[in-house]
Design a protein around this motif. Structure first.
Motif, mmCIF file in Angstrom:
data_model
loop_
_atom_site.group_PDB
_atom_site.id
_atom_site.type_symbol
_atom_site.label_atom_id
_atom_site.label_comp_id
_atom_site.label_asym_id
_atom_site.label_seq_id
_atom_site.Cartn_x
_atom_site.Cartn_y
_atom_site.Cartn_z
ATOM 1 N N GLU A 27 0.847 -1.194 0.000
ATOM 2 C CA GLU A 27 0.000 0.000 0.000
ATOM 3 C C GLU A 27 0.881 1.242 0.000
ATOM 4 O O GLU A 27 1.889 1.302 0.700
ATOM 5 C CB GLU A 27 -0.898 -0.007 1.236
ATOM 6 N N LYS A 28 0.481 2.221 -0.792
ATOM 7 C CA LYS A 28 1.245 3.461 -0.867
ATOM 8 C C LYS A 28 0.822 4.362 0.295
ATOM 9 O O LYS A 28 -0.371 4.538 0.542
ATOM 10 C CB LYS A 28 0.964 4.174 -2.185
ATOM 11 N N PRO A 29 1.802 4.930 0.990
ATOM 12 C CA PRO A 29 1.428 5.857 2.064
ATOM 13 C C PRO A 29 0.806 7.106 1.455
ATOM 14 O O PRO A 29 1.209 7.556 0.382
ATOM 15 C CB PRO A 29 2.750 6.162 2.765
ATOM 16 N N GLU A 30 -0.146 7.651 2.143
ATOM 17 C CA GLU A 30 -0.824 8.841 1.615
ATOM 18 C C GLU A 30 0.109 10.037 1.694
ATOM 19 O O GLU A 30 0.933 10.147 2.605
ATOM 20 C CB GLU A 30 -2.098 9.106 2.408
#
Length: 153
Positions: A104-107
């Motif tokens: 998951e890409k960090p926001e």
């Protein structure tokens, strides 16, 4: 069913193998252990047990007299068992081809994702500690950092 065409399901094991297994079982003295014999033949032990049972003299005679043109179908247990084994073989075969899920890409703005209220609380906390470091009294800090109407739910 109207207009339905019924086709016998493909057999998992060839008829020749079934007949050979039954002949081997009948010819053996003492009678073989079914699990061991099934392993030697490369078949499921319940399948072998059913072949031997179904081709026993009394079963065969009864089936021939009662329904000479009937086709024996698998019972529900064996259908589910075969499906389970086929699914497990497929999963084992394809497992190496499965890619792990993408991380998951960090926001970009983590503070924004936690909400405005949490952001204001963090800012107020930092302000309280800054005022404490300056040596202000508790009552003065409360007056300066008291939540306003915008902070109430």
């Amino acid at each position: 069913m109207r207009g339905a065409l019924t086709v016998p399901a493909p057999r998992k094991y060839p008829l020749e193998l079934r007949e050979r297994a039954v002949r081997m079982s009948r010819a053996s003295e003492p009678k073989p252990v079914i699990r061991r014999m099934a392993e030697e033949l490369g078949v499921h032990h319940e399948a072998l047990r059913n072949w031997i049972r179904d081709r026993a003299r009394y079963y065969a005679e009864g089936a021939d007299r009662g329904a000479s043109t009937a086709l024996q179908v698998a019972d529900r247990f064996h259908l589910w068992k075969n499906l389970e084994e086929a699914a497990e073989r497929l999963v084992r075969r394809l497992r190496s081809q499965w890619a792990p899920p993408a991380p998951e890409k960090p926001e970009a703005n983590a503070e924004r994702s936690e909400g405005l209220r949490a952001q204001r609380t963090r800012e107020r906390h930092a302000a309280v500690h800054a005022l404490m470091d300056k040596g202000l009294r508790h009552s003065d800090i409360v007056r300066r950092t008291r939540p306003g109407p915008q902070d109430r739910p």
